[in-house]
Each structure stands twice: as structure tokens, then as C-alpha cells.
Design an enzyme around this catalytic site. Sequence first.
Site, mmCIF file in Angstrom:
data_model
loop_
_atom_site.group_PDB
_atom_site.id
_atom_site.type_symbol
_atom_site.label_atom_id
_atom_site.label_comp_id
_atom_site.label_asym_id
_atom_site.label_seq_id
_atom_site.Cartn_x
_atom_site.Cartn_y
_atom_site.Cartn_z
ATOM 1 N N GLU A 1 -7.041 6.561 -10.798
ATOM 2 C CA GLU A 1 -5.721 5.936 -10.662
ATOM 3 C C GLU A 1 -5.848 4.476 -11.080
ATOM 4 O O GLU A 1 -6.709 3.745 -10.586
ATOM 5 C CB GLU A 1 -5.243 6.062 -9.205
ATOM 6 C CG GLU A 1 -3.867 5.471 -9.002
ATOM 7 C CD GLU A 1 -3.105 6.098 -7.827
ATOM 8 O OE1 GLU A 1 -3.567 7.102 -7.257
ATOM 9 O OE2 GLU A 1 -2.027 5.569 -7.509
ATOM 10 N N ARG A 2 -5.011 4.085 -12.014
ATOM 11 C CA ARG A 2 -5.029 2.722 -12.584
ATOM 12 C C ARG A 2 -6.374 2.402 -13.226
ATOM 13 O O ARG A 2 -6.867 1.263 -13.168
ATOM 14 C CB ARG A 2 -4.680 1.666 -11.536
ATOM 15 C CG ARG A 2 -3.459 2.006 -10.704
ATOM 16 C CD ARG A 2 -2.256 2.355 -11.544
ATOM 17 N NE ARG A 2 -1.113 2.765 -10.730
ATOM 18 C CZ ARG A 2 0.043 3.203 -11.250
ATOM 19 N NH1 ARG A 2 0.202 3.305 -12.557
ATOM 20 N NH2 ARG A 2 1.032 3.541 -10.471
ATOM 21 N N ASN B 1 -5.401 6.847 -2.190
ATOM 22 C CA ASN B 1 -4.509 8.005 -2.114
ATOM 23 C C ASN B 1 -5.455 9.189 -1.952
ATOM 24 O O ASN B 1 -5.890 9.818 -2.901
ATOM 25 C CB ASN B 1 -3.650 8.135 -3.373
ATOM 26 C CG ASN B 1 -2.584 7.049 -3.424
ATOM 27 O OD1 ASN B 1 -2.155 6.545 -2.379
ATOM 28 N ND2 ASN B 1 -2.159 6.677 -4.610
ATOM 29 N N LYS C 1 -5.455 4.113 3.638
ATOM 30 C CA LYS C 1 -4.069 3.795 3.254
ATOM 31 C C LYS C 1 -3.191 4.755 4.040
ATOM 32 O O LYS C 1 -3.281 5.967 3.852
ATOM 33 C CB LYS C 1 -3.895 3.999 1.755
ATOM 34 C CG LYS C 1 -2.456 3.907 1.250
ATOM 35 C CD LYS C 1 -2.398 4.021 -0.271
ATOM 36 C CE LYS C 1 -0.982 3.988 -0.811
ATOM 37 N NZ LYS C 1 -0.943 4.061 -2.290
ATOM 38 N N GLU D 1 3.579 4.503 0.569
ATOM 39 C CA GLU D 1 3.826 5.287 -0.647
ATOM 40 C C GLU D 1 3.567 6.772 -0.418
ATOM 41 O O GLU D 1 2.907 7.443 -1.202
ATOM 42 C CB GLU D 1 2.959 4.761 -1.802
ATOM 43 C CG GLU D 1 3.274 3.312 -2.134
ATOM 44 C CD GLU D 1 2.564 2.775 -3.354
ATOM 45 O OE1 GLU D 1 1.423 3.197 -3.618
ATOM 46 O OE2 GLU D 1 3.159 1.932 -4.050
ATOM 47 N N ARG E 1 10.939 -6.237 0.266
ATOM 48 C CA ARG E 1 9.588 -5.668 0.249
ATOM 49 C C ARG E 1 8.526 -6.735 0.508
ATOM 50 O O ARG E 1 7.503 -6.459 1.146
ATOM 51 C CB ARG E 1 9.333 -4.974 -1.102
ATOM 52 C CG ARG E 1 7.933 -4.440 -1.209
ATOM 53 C CD ARG E 1 7.720 -3.620 -2.455
ATOM 54 N NE ARG E 1 6.298 -3.398 -2.662
ATOM 55 C CZ ARG E 1 5.776 -2.856 -3.740
ATOM 56 N NH1 ARG E 1 6.555 -2.436 -4.717
ATOM 57 N NH2 ARG E 1 4.479 -2.699 -3.858
ATOM 58 N N LYS F 1 -3.715 -7.244 0.385
ATOM 59 C CA LYS F 1 -3.662 -7.615 -1.033
ATOM 60 C C LYS F 1 -3.389 -9.106 -1.158
ATOM 61 O O LYS F 1 -2.720 -9.692 -0.294
ATOM 62 C CB LYS F 1 -2.574 -6.824 -1.757
ATOM 63 C CG LYS F 1 -2.939 -5.367 -1.985
ATOM 64 C CD LYS F 1 -1.953 -4.659 -2.915
ATOM 65 C CE LYS F 1 -2.355 -3.193 -3.072
ATOM 66 N NZ LYS F 1 -1.435 -2.441 -3.965
ATOM 67 N N ASP G 1 2.298 -6.826 -5.063
ATOM 68 C CA ASP G 1 1.358 -5.862 -5.633
ATOM 69 C C ASP G 1 0.633 -6.344 -6.888
ATOM 70 O O ASP G 1 0.987 -5.927 -7.993
ATOM 71 C CB ASP G 1 2.102 -4.560 -5.950
ATOM 72 C CG ASP G 1 1.158 -3.418 -6.269
ATOM 73 O OD1 ASP G 1 -0.040 -3.569 -6.015
ATOM 74 O OD2 ASP G 1 1.634 -2.383 -6.767
ATOM 75 N N GLU H 1 -8.038 -8.125 -0.579
ATOM 76 C CA GLU H 1 -8.089 -7.078 -1.595
ATOM 77 C C GLU H 1 -7.545 -7.648 -2.901
ATOM 78 O O GLU H 1 -6.369 -7.976 -3.008
ATOM 79 C CB GLU H 1 -7.248 -5.854 -1.168
ATOM 80 C CG GLU H 1 -7.270 -4.737 -2.205
ATOM 81 C CD GLU H 1 -6.553 -3.448 -1.758
ATOM 82 O OE1 GLU H 1 -6.387 -3.233 -0.539
ATOM 83 O OE2 GLU H 1 -6.161 -2.670 -2.646
ATOM 84 N N GLU I 1 -4.023 -3.286 -13.831
ATOM 85 C CA GLU I 1 -2.823 -2.449 -13.823
ATOM 86 C C GLU I 1 -1.590 -3.181 -14.338
ATOM 87 O O GLU I 1 -0.769 -2.604 -15.042
ATOM 88 C CB GLU I 1 -2.585 -1.969 -12.376
ATOM 89 C CG GLU I 1 -1.294 -1.227 -12.173
ATOM 90 C CD GLU I 1 -1.090 -0.810 -10.710
ATOM 91 O OE1 GLU I 1 -1.964 -1.081 -9.865
ATOM 92 O OE2 GLU I 1 -0.041 -0.196 -10.431
ATOM 93 N N TRP J 1 11.322 0.065 -6.526
ATOM 94 C CA TRP J 1 10.575 0.517 -7.695
ATOM 95 C C TRP J 1 11.191 -0.023 -8.990
ATOM 96 O O TRP J 1 10.647 0.151 -10.063
ATOM 97 C CB TRP J 1 10.554 2.067 -7.737
ATOM 98 C CG TRP J 1 9.599 2.658 -6.769
ATOM 99 C CD1 TRP J 1 8.678 1.985 -6.022
ATOM 100 C CD2 TRP J 1 9.440 4.043 -6.436
ATOM 101 N NE1 TRP J 1 7.964 2.859 -5.223
ATOM 102 C CE2 TRP J 1 8.418 4.134 -5.461
ATOM 103 C CE3 TRP J 1 10.072 5.218 -6.844
ATOM 104 C CZ2 TRP J 1 8.008 5.341 -4.908
ATOM 105 C CZ3 TRP J 1 9.658 6.424 -6.296
ATOM 106 C CH2 TRP J 1 8.634 6.485 -5.333
#
Length: 717
Positions: free
Chosen positions: A183-184, A226, A303, A307, A352, A376, A381, A403, A409, A559
Site C-alpha cells: 500500500e502506497r 490495514n 490502526k 478508515e 478532519r 502523524k 495526512d 510517524e 504517496e 475525501w
Amino acid sequence: MNHRLLWLACLAAVSFSCPATAEDGYDLWLRYRAADTREYSALTSGVRELVTVSGSETLKVAQGELARGISGLVGAPVAQVAAPTQSGAVLLGTPRSSPLLAGLPLALDRAGSEGYVIRSVIVNGHAATVIAGNSDVGVLYGAFHFLRLIQTRQALTGLDVVSRPRTQLRILDHWDNLDRHVERGYSGQSIWDWHRLPGWLEPRYTDYARACASIGVNGSVLTNVNANATSLTPAYLEKAAALAGVFRPYGVRVYLTARFSAPIELGGLKTADPLDPAVRAWWKAKVDEIYRYIPDFGGFLVKANSEGQPGPQDYKRNHADGANMLAEALAPHDGIVMWRAFVYSSEKTEDRARQAYSEFVPLDGKFADNVLVQVKNGPIDFQPREPFSPLFGAMPKTPLMMEFQITKEYLGFATHLAYLAPLYEEVLDADTMVAGKGSTVAKVIDGALHGYKLTGMAGVANIGSDRNWSGSHFDQANWFAFGRLAWDPDASSQAIAEDWVRMTFSNDPAFVKPVVDMMMGSREAVVDYMTPLGLAHLMGTGHHYGPAPWVGDLSRPEWNPAYYHRADASGIGFERGPGGSNATAQYSPKVAARYADPKKTPENLLLWFHHVSWDRRMTSGRTLWEELVHRYDHGVEAVRQMRRTWDTQSGRVDPERFAQVAAFLAIQEQEAKWWRDACIAYFQSLSKRPLPPGAEPPAHSLEYYQSLKFPYAPGRG
Ligand code: GCW
């Protein structure tokens, strides 16, 4: 043939027989090519022999690395001796492992449990260099530092280097799935060949651990946040244990991600409620089982309720309930939980940028002692630029670990050259002001500010199966810089870049200076051509490739790029001051006051915090609209300049790496222009202002940019 000639013949054979693989980037910064001793005479006198050491696997690895490195750099195999026979000996070890070290003036109390000293000393009447630590892994870190001194052509006399890490957990988070999709990830497949593990251990795993140890990284989360519960089944634990076996001598511990619903999926329970005794017992047994496979298992990264991932809130429990349940199972084994604060909810209408703080700050002090909350760097993000997360400084009773994202990404994947250390440095140096001036984020995460017992920094890895590891040669620098900053959060991004360039490419001053300058400006170039002046999240839907500021119809409001830029006929930007979402109030009063007032907000974050008129006058004298266009132009021009810089270096780099960097810079220029044109076309459709004099109109219509689709862009979630 004597030894030296034999050695030279071998070197020649290697470099002439397979030129195509000679400089493919596999060696990373551990590239021990022979130094020209006419220019670097220190090497001839400083390193004549290596004193052998006996002891742990880690010490053997340290000695092996020194032998390999010195032999390569000197251009001949280094003599290995039991005790110094002449000046120029290199000794390594701990006072316990090596009697020779016991009597030396090392002042090892300065090195802590993982650090080291490198000192010029006299042993048996001979000038020598000693690399010593209180632990074997400290010696290994010192060995890499010593090699770095040679690789960067430092003096080798009068040495008194002392170094110890400022954070305890220096961890790479791999977002790697069990099917090897990352992922990414933009550097091929997962480095972990799960299917062939544990039977086949790729040599690359050892080189991964070497590279990690060389920059002080001491942990690796093997699996995606994830998470897939299958990674906790016996077959996969056996595979993880095989990797742990490879990493162990290098001081790299293995961690796994824990899927919160695993008790249901694997254990057949009806619930994963963290307060349910059967669930707690399941995790306890699972953790005990993991430790049977991996006795030095590090712990879990989680996590949860983020999401779509399962978590304690599914059972009306909170993050602390969830984290503490796992912590309780891990505590008897000295394992830890890294619980992520990356949360935002589909039901909440709250900005957010505010949500992580709202959920976590009330839980300060409620987490078990072996839990860290992993935050993060910014409130949203991993954008090209964000302010620091307001959580830093706001949870004095809960260890917060940083993080960062190493994989790019949101900064052009692996093709764009963007050196991220200035981004990391900007965040670490940011002043939270929670305990007066100088309360930097670095001091939060290294524990100095709140006295945290656990400290750490995580980086989302950019490593894959590509021969050059990171998908591009320059992306290796981001892995390198992450490790160096995790070790010392106050290190300078410029100095790190210089080390990396010298170790990875060349010590030629005509190369080092322009290339370091190019790297240092590269992240700001991305900010300018993607998201200038505090804009964020304008990237293409799902894959985050290319510009899509016009998207506003996705099911979840946050999003949509339109959610973030809020451009309309009057102006642009997200109002987060007291008149808007009041996210600014989450910062400590002085910082909040600065961010709440558009006149005091730094212009590079203006549109993050404020919705302002297109006609607002900026410090440059331009209107905001003109400034926006100017920034976009500036970003594209900066990439053109990077290309010109690189083109002047063709004779100073091997042809393979030169060509790939040149080709990627050409892609970057095209894509920077695309970003600039698409964003200007879109924002102009709202601002209705003319382009400033001299600005080039976008190459295509807005509709053209909107029509572009990239269903196969890499790295999707
Ligand atoms: O940056 C976003 C990514 C997701 C990722 C998520 C996270 C692993 O787009 O792919 O999921 O953050 O950090 O959890």
C-alpha cells in the site's frame, strides 16, 4: 600473484565482467568503493589493520562489516590481527568482550546503552582507533559510523566521537500485504517474499538489516496497518520468526500489526470487545504464542477505528481500552503497543484536522505504561506541507511517537525527486510553546519535555523489491535521513544530505555542493507545484497521482479535494480560525494566536488556516491570485533548474544511475507542468481573474485535465 594483486584482479573482474550491475543502486550508501589515497592520505596511515574480536553474532557482524568496508575503501584486504602490531589499528568491542579495551580511557558512560564512542588512543605503544560501546549493538552502530567517516573523507586522527540515540524506538513501518502488494509502495512488490518464507531467506533480508543498522533503525513492522489477521496464524508467525532470525544480529526487532477483530476471525469468538474476558484471554494466548516463535518480538502497531478498520469503538469502548488490552498481554514479555492516532470518522462533521486531538487528548494518562500513541506529523495526512499536529505537546502523560511517511504517496511517488529531511526537520523544529519558547516537537518525542518513559519515531517505509530498493536512487536518501533523524531529531537535514551524497555517489566537491543544494530545495519545489501557500490534498482520487482539485462528489466529504481548498468566487482556503472550525484553538495559546490571525499566519500555511480573498495583498506585493500562479510557476522552474544541475554532472556519476535520475527528472518536469497547468486552469475557473502578465496559459483546457484517468496508478490502498 601476491594478495594485493589478486585482490585488484578480482575487483577488475567484477567491475568489467558485469558493468550493467556495477552501479544499480543496490549497495545504497554502504558503497565501499576504493578511495583515492592521493587525495585522502588519512586512510593510508589511519587504517592498517583490524583487531579481531570474539563474542556475539552482533560483534561478528560489526567486525565483518568493518573488514568489508575497510577492504573496499582501501582497495585491498585489511589485515586482521589479534592485537595491534603497528600504528593504524582499529579495535572494536565492549570492555567486557575485549580485554584490550578494558584499560583504555573510553569514558563510555557517555554512550548510554545503545550508543558508542570512537576514539584515537594508544594501545601497546601504537596509535589506534577504538570503536566501543556498552552493548554489542552499540559497537555495531559505531562501526558504521567509523566507515562513514572514511566514506565522507574525514580526518582519522584526534577522534573523540560520542553518539547515543535520542529515541528508543526507531522503526520502519512497512505497509506490506501478505500478497506482496505494498500500500502506497512505488518500488515494486513487498521485500518480504511471504510465500517462500521461511524456507528461502533472500540475501536481501540481510542487506536490509545491515542498511537499517547503519542508520540506527532498530525495529521493523513487517505488515500493513490495514491489517490481515492471517499474519498472526502459526504459518505466518513462522515466516516472521525467520525474518527476525536474520535481523537479530543487527539489532532490528520485528513487530506486527494486530487486526483488532482477529479474535473473531481467527479465534471464532463472537466479539472482539476489549473488555470481554474471553477476548482478553485470546489475545494473551496469542501473544504468548508469538513469543514462542519470536522471543524478542517487539510488539504491535495498531490502526483501529480508522478508515473502516475494526476497533474498540465498535463495542462502545475507547482507544485506551483497546490499547490497554493488548498492552496487558504484551507486558510480561516486555512488548509494546504503538496505537495510531490517525483517526477521522465518516459520521462526524467536525473538521478532519481537529478529530485526532478531539478523540485522543481526553484519554491522556489513561494508557498503560507500555503503550505509545503514534501521531502523524501533521493533522491530516502526510501532505507536502502541513503544520505540526496539535497533539504534540497536548498529551504530557502519554508517550507520543512520531510517524513520518518515507514513501512519497503525496509527493510524486518514486519518480519525483523530493528530499524529505527538510520536511521532517521543519516538523521536529516546530515550537509547540506548551512549556514556553523552545518546546519543540523534537523535545516532545525524545521525552525531554514531558519525561516520557518510552520514546520513538516511525517512518512508513519506501522499500520494495526493486533492485535499487526505493524505486529511485534519490529516494534512498529519505530512508537514510529518516534513520539519522530518529537517532538525533536535532540533526541537520543539510548535513545528512551531504553525508548521503558522499557515501552514495561521490566526494568530488564539484558534485557534492550542487547536488546537495538541489536536494535541499526539492521538497519546496513539490510544495510549489502541487499545493502552495498551505493548500493540501488536491491529489487524484484513491491513488493520489496527479492533480484533481476539482473533485467534490465523493461519498465522504473529507475525501474530496474541494473539502480542503474551499475555493469559490470570493477566495480560497479552509477557515480554521475562531470564525471557522477553530482548529487553531487546539494549539497552545501563543501558537493558536499566531495561526488564528491571517496577518500573523506564515504565508506558507495561510490557506491551511484561512479562507482569504483572491485579491488579498501578500508580502510580495502580489495579490493572492497572482502569488498562487507565481508559486506554481516557481515550482516548475525549480524542477527545470534541478534538471540543469543534474545535466552538468554527467561525467561525475556512473552512466546507469545518471541516466535513470535524468529520465526521472524529465518525468518530474512534465508532471510539475501538468500540476501547475491543471490547478491554474481550475482555480481560474473560480477566481475569474486574468493570469498575471507574462504567465503562460495552461497548455490544455480544464476539461482535458479533468478527463485524465489513471486506473492502474501504483500503490493503491
Ligand atoms: O495516507 C493514508 C493512505 C492510506 C493509509 C492511511 C493510514 C494504510 O492513503 O493508504 O492506509 O493513510 O495511514 O492509515
